[in-house]
Design a protein around this motif. Structure first.
Motif, PDB file in Angstrom:
ATOM      1  N   TYR A 153       0.840  -1.208   0.000  1.00 19.55           N
ATOM      2  CA  TYR A 153       0.000   0.000   0.000  1.00 19.55           C
ATOM      3  C   TYR A 153       0.871   1.253   0.000  1.00 19.55           C
ATOM      4  CZ  TYR A 153       1.018   1.146   4.876  1.00 19.55           C
ATOM      5  OH  TYR A 153       1.658   1.520   6.017  1.00 19.55           O
ATOM      6  N   TYR A 154       2.049   1.127   0.609  1.00 18.88           N
ATOM      7  CA  TYR A 154       2.928   2.278   0.860  1.00 18.88           C
ATOM      8  C   TYR A 154       3.618   2.752  -0.416  1.00 18.88           C
ATOM      9  CZ  TYR A 154       6.517   4.877   3.522  1.00 18.88           C
ATOM     10  OH  TYR A 154       7.344   5.841   4.053  1.00 18.88           O
ATOM     11  N   VAL A 155       3.948   1.790  -1.297  1.00 17.15           N
ATOM     12  CA  VAL A 155       4.687   2.145  -2.509  1.00 17.15           C
ATOM     13  C   VAL A 155       3.752   2.387  -3.692  1.00 17.15           C
ATOM     14  CG1 VAL A 155       6.717   0.866  -1.744  1.00 17.15           C
ATOM     15  CG2 VAL A 155       5.045  -0.275  -3.183  1.00 17.15           C
ATOM     16  N   GLY A 184       7.237   9.449  -3.197  1.00 14.52           N
ATOM     17  CA  GLY A 184       6.864   9.234  -1.795  1.00 14.52           C
ATOM     18  C   GLY A 184       7.989   9.662  -0.857  1.00 14.52           C
ATOM     19  N   VAL A 185       7.824   9.392   0.437  1.00 20.40           N
ATOM     20  CA  VAL A 185       8.808   9.857   1.430  1.00 20.40           C
ATOM     21  C   VAL A 185       9.895   8.822   1.661  1.00 20.40           C
ATOM     22  CG1 VAL A 185       7.146  11.338   2.625  1.00 20.40           C
ATOM     23  CG2 VAL A 185       7.506   9.013   3.424  1.00 20.40           C
ATOM     24  N   TRP A 186       9.952   7.803   0.811  1.00 21.57           N
ATOM     25  CA  TRP A 186      10.854   6.696   1.126  1.00 21.57           C
ATOM     26  C   TRP A 186      11.861   6.341   0.045  1.00 21.57           C
ATOM     27  CZ3 TRP A 186      10.712   2.396  -2.089  1.00 21.57           C
ATOM     28  CH2 TRP A 186       9.682   2.415  -3.042  1.00 21.57           C
ATOM     29  N   VAL A 216      13.068  16.819   1.738  1.00 21.76           N
ATOM     30  CA  VAL A 216      11.896  17.315   1.003  1.00 21.76           C
ATOM     31  C   VAL A 216      10.694  17.365   1.944  1.00 21.76           C
ATOM     32  CG1 VAL A 216      10.275  16.759  -0.870  1.00 21.76           C
ATOM     33  CG2 VAL A 216      12.741  16.456  -1.218  1.00 21.76           C
ATOM     34  N   TYR A 217      10.543  16.286   2.703  1.00 21.93           N
ATOM     35  CA  TYR A 217       9.406  16.207   3.624  1.00 21.93           C
ATOM     36  C   TYR A 217       9.526  17.252   4.731  1.00 21.93           C
ATOM     37  CZ  TYR A 217       6.006  14.013   6.719  1.00 21.93           C
ATOM     38  OH  TYR A 217       4.952  13.770   7.541  1.00 21.93           O
ATOM     39  N   GLU A 218      10.724  17.396   5.263  1.00 22.97           N
ATOM     40  CA  GLU A 218      10.922  18.334   6.381  1.00 22.97           C
ATOM     41  C   GLU A 218      10.601  19.770   5.952  1.00 22.97           C
ATOM     42  OE1 GLU A 218      12.716  21.175   8.973  1.00 22.97           O
ATOM     43  OE2 GLU A 218      13.608  20.772   7.011  1.00 22.97           O
ATOM     44  N   GLY A 263      11.376  12.567  12.351  1.00 27.19           N
ATOM     45  CA  GLY A 263      11.640  12.756  13.776  1.00 27.19           C
ATOM     46  C   GLY A 263      10.906  13.907  14.426  1.00 27.19           C
ATOM     47  N   LYS A 264      10.059  14.597  13.679  1.00 28.63           N
ATOM     48  CA  LYS A 264       9.411  15.792  14.234  1.00 28.63           C
ATOM     49  C   LYS A 264       8.515  15.451  15.423  1.00 28.63           C
ATOM     50  CE  LYS A 264       7.292  20.044  12.609  1.00 28.63           C
ATOM     51  NZ  LYS A 264       6.715  20.751  11.467  1.00 28.63           N
ATOM     52  N   SER A 265       7.827  14.293  15.329  1.00 30.55           N
ATOM     53  CA  SER A 265       6.926  13.931  16.426  1.00 30.55           C
ATOM     54  C   SER A 265       7.686  13.350  17.624  1.00 30.55           C
ATOM     55  CB  SER A 265       5.866  12.930  15.932  1.00 30.55           C
ATOM     56  OG  SER A 265       6.446  11.871  15.203  1.00 30.55           O
ATOM     57  N   GLU A 308       9.807   3.643  11.920  1.00 34.74           N
ATOM     58  CA  GLU A 308       9.420   4.271  10.658  1.00 34.74           C
ATOM     59  C   GLU A 308       9.816   3.365   9.497  1.00 34.74           C
ATOM     60  OE1 GLU A 308       7.995   7.275   9.410  1.00 34.74           O
ATOM     61  OE2 GLU A 308       8.624   6.475   7.501  1.00 34.74           O
ATOM     62  N   LEU A 309       9.033   3.445   8.394  1.00 34.09           N
ATOM     63  CA  LEU A 309       9.337   2.648   7.198  1.00 34.09           C
ATOM     64  C   LEU A 309      10.465   3.253   6.357  1.00 34.09           C
ATOM     65  CD1 LEU A 309       5.694   2.016   5.861  1.00 34.09           C
ATOM     66  CD2 LEU A 309       7.133   0.361   7.061  1.00 34.09           C
ATOM     67  N   SER A 310      10.506   4.577   6.309  1.00 34.73           N
ATOM     68  CA  SER A 310      11.376   5.260   5.350  1.00 34.73           C
ATOM     69  C   SER A 310      12.794   5.433   5.885  1.00 34.73           C
ATOM     70  CB  SER A 310      10.770   6.638   5.032  1.00 34.73           C
ATOM     71  OG  SER A 310      11.755   7.502   4.517  1.00 34.73           O
ATOM     72  N   HIS A 365      -3.925   7.393   9.283  1.00 35.92           N
ATOM     73  CA  HIS A 365      -4.668   7.711   8.048  1.00 35.92           C
ATOM     74  C   HIS A 365      -3.843   7.402   6.799  1.00 35.92           C
ATOM     75  CE1 HIS A 365      -2.299  11.466   8.130  1.00 35.92           C
ATOM     76  NE2 HIS A 365      -2.456  11.424   6.822  1.00 35.92           N
ATOM     77  N   GLU A 366      -2.598   6.998   6.974  1.00 35.75           N
ATOM     78  CA  GLU A 366      -1.764   6.674   5.802  1.00 35.75           C
ATOM     79  C   GLU A 366      -1.704   5.176   5.530  1.00 35.75           C
ATOM     80  OE1 GLU A 366       1.912   8.743   5.447  1.00 35.75           O
ATOM     81  OE2 GLU A 366       0.928  10.691   5.604  1.00 35.75           O
ATOM     82  N   MET A 367      -2.556   4.403   6.185  1.00 36.65           N
ATOM     83  CA  MET A 367      -2.541   2.946   5.939  1.00 36.65           C
ATOM     84  C   MET A 367      -3.980   2.414   5.870  1.00 36.65           C
ATOM     85  SD  MET A 367      -1.219   1.662   9.695  1.00 36.65           S
ATOM     86  CE  MET A 367       0.173   2.752   9.806  1.00 36.65           C
ATOM     87  N   SER A 407      -6.964  -2.731   7.458  1.00 37.51           N
ATOM     88  CA  SER A 407      -6.380  -3.987   7.939  1.00 37.51           C
ATOM     89  C   SER A 407      -5.035  -3.727   8.615  1.00 37.51           C
ATOM     90  CB  SER A 407      -6.196  -4.969   6.777  1.00 37.51           C
ATOM     91  OG  SER A 407      -5.398  -4.368   5.770  1.00 37.51           O
ATOM     92  N   HIS A 408      -4.290  -2.764   8.104  1.00 40.35           N
ATOM     93  CA  HIS A 408      -2.985  -2.420   8.679  1.00 40.35           C
ATOM     94  C   HIS A 408      -3.166  -1.619   9.975  1.00 40.35           C
ATOM     95  CE1 HIS A 408       1.029  -3.147   6.981  1.00 40.35           C
ATOM     96  NE2 HIS A 408       1.434  -2.209   7.817  1.00 40.35           N
ATOM     97  N   ILE A 409      -4.197  -0.800  10.021  1.00 39.27           N
ATOM     98  CA  ILE A 409      -4.491  -0.064  11.261  1.00 39.27           C
ATOM     99  C   ILE A 409      -4.811  -1.065  12.366  1.00 39.27           C
ATOM    100  CG2 ILE A 409      -6.078   1.557  12.387  1.00 39.27           C
ATOM    101  CD1 ILE A 409      -6.471   2.899   9.656  1.00 39.27           C
TER     102      ILE A 409
END
Ligand code: SAM
Length: 358
Positions: free
Chosen positions: A120-122, A132-134, A142-144, A186-188, A205-207, A253-255, A258-260
């Protein structure tokens, strides 16, 4: 968080322009669309009962079309335009990869070279982030930087991550060990490990690119109470029954559901008896207009799992995992956002809180 890069005024001006447009969308277009909606409802035979009803009602409204077009294209400009985030950081790849090495070699980061990302992630470029972020070594940068173009910067301690950290720590009982699932760059995790040096924090984290930036930042912060691990929130590989708090911020909300469900089971497995599970995410209420806007955002921002999260039986998932208590509590990401007089667009921030039986 990243080290000072050469100043590129055209890039900064472009990104400031995108942020200014986004704020106009939030503060002016959204209330205007809400007013159009109220007029349309007054003229309709029956009030809309669902997001689909609202979509049908506003289908031919130019402001509604402009609202959606503007949101979609601002996000595209942010990442991929002439001075977009992706080309900007790709142009500095060699230097940034050197910088990331400090995090990778710090000893606080465990990467898995054979790690296989969930399908689902890719499958999508989340947030319209190319790749994506990975998938790109500089994706964490880019994400930061992108996170700073999404919302205006608030004073340190006033932003939503600091506010959420305070909410978590107020509910936890003498916490010693905490897991932050889906910690991103790492922001959170940062307010937990910086403000609570007695707390032992593990970011999962996955990435790999995000994790390297998270580790690099923690090294800069001289934090000795944090480590990061490449793993799936549904299968962290961490010790069972060893953590007082399991938390996540903007991850569920990003999965898919079933993964939640598996992530909730994993949270239960990780916690000590009496431990606290607390996820911060987006759940809308029954108001059809707010739902219409939230689901539209989900589609326009390439975040397809927002509606399924909103509609799944989260309480059932927690109780099936073994949690005894369950509550959802609205979260004020900035002062005043829960006030009924607040008219600008906002995410429906919600804390999902459960406790493992003592
Ligand atoms: C919106 S970001 C939030 C990051 C961070 N928590 C924050 O507040 O800045 C969601 C993060 O969840 C990660 N993620 C998505 N699915 C995941 C999973 N199954 N396990 C671990 N991390 C996941 C993504 O890679 C991304 O970094």
């Amino acid at each position: 968080m990243a080290k000072d890069l050469p100043v590129d005024r055209r890039f900064d001006a472009y990104q400031d322009f995108v942020l200014g447009c986004k704020l106009a969308w939030t503060r002016s277009l959204y209330p205007a669309l809400r007013a159009h909606y109220a007029e349309a409802v007054a003229a309709a035979d029956a009030p809309p009962a669902s997001a689909a009803d609202v979509a049908a009602l506003l289908k031919d409204d130019p402001l509604n079309q402009y609202f959606g077009w503007f949101e979609r294209h601002l996000q595209r400009m942010k990442y991929s335009g002439r001075h977009g985030l992706a080309p900007h950081f790709a142009a500095q790849r060699a230097e940034l990869e050197d910088e990331l090495a400090a995090g990778a070699e710090s000893g606080i980061l465990t990467l898995d070279p054979a790690f296989e990302q969930p399908a689902y992630y890719v499958a999508i470029d989340i947030h319209q982030h190319p790749g994506g972020v990975w998938s790109d070594e500089v994706a964490g940068y880019v994400y930061e930087r992108g996170a700073r173009t999404t919302t205006p910067l608030l004073e340190e301690d006033a932003d939503l991550h600091h506010r959420f950290t305070r909410e978590v720590m107020a509910r936890a009982t003498n916490p010693r060990r905490l897991v932050d699932l889906g910690c991103g760059f790492g922001k959170s995790s940062r307010p937990f490990y910086n403000k609570h040096r007695e707390l032992d924090v593990t970011g999962v984290e996955l990435s790999a690119p995000c994790l390297k930036l998270a580790a690099r930042t923690a090294v800069q912060d001289q934090a000795r109470n944090v480590r990061f691990r490449q793993a799936d929130s549904a299968d962290t590989g961490l010790e069972a029954g060893a953590y007082d708090v399991v938390t996540s911020t903007m991850v569920l909300h990003e999965m898919p559901p079933s993964h939640i469900e598996r992530t909730i089971q994993e949270s239960f497995r990780l916690l000590v008896p009496g431990g606290l599970s607390i996820h911060l995410d987006f759940l809308t209420d029954q108001d059809p207009f707010r739902r219409f806007i939230h689901y539209g955002h989900s589609a326009r921002n390439n975040e397809p799992f927002m509606p399924p999260l909103n509609e799944m039986d989260l309480e059932g998932a927690h109780r099936r995992a073994g949690f005894e208590t369950f509550e959802v509590v609205p979260f004020a990401e900035m002062p005043g956002t829960l006030d009924p007089a607040f008219t600008a667009w906002r995410f429906p921030w919600t804390m999902i809180i459960a406790r493992k039986p003592a």
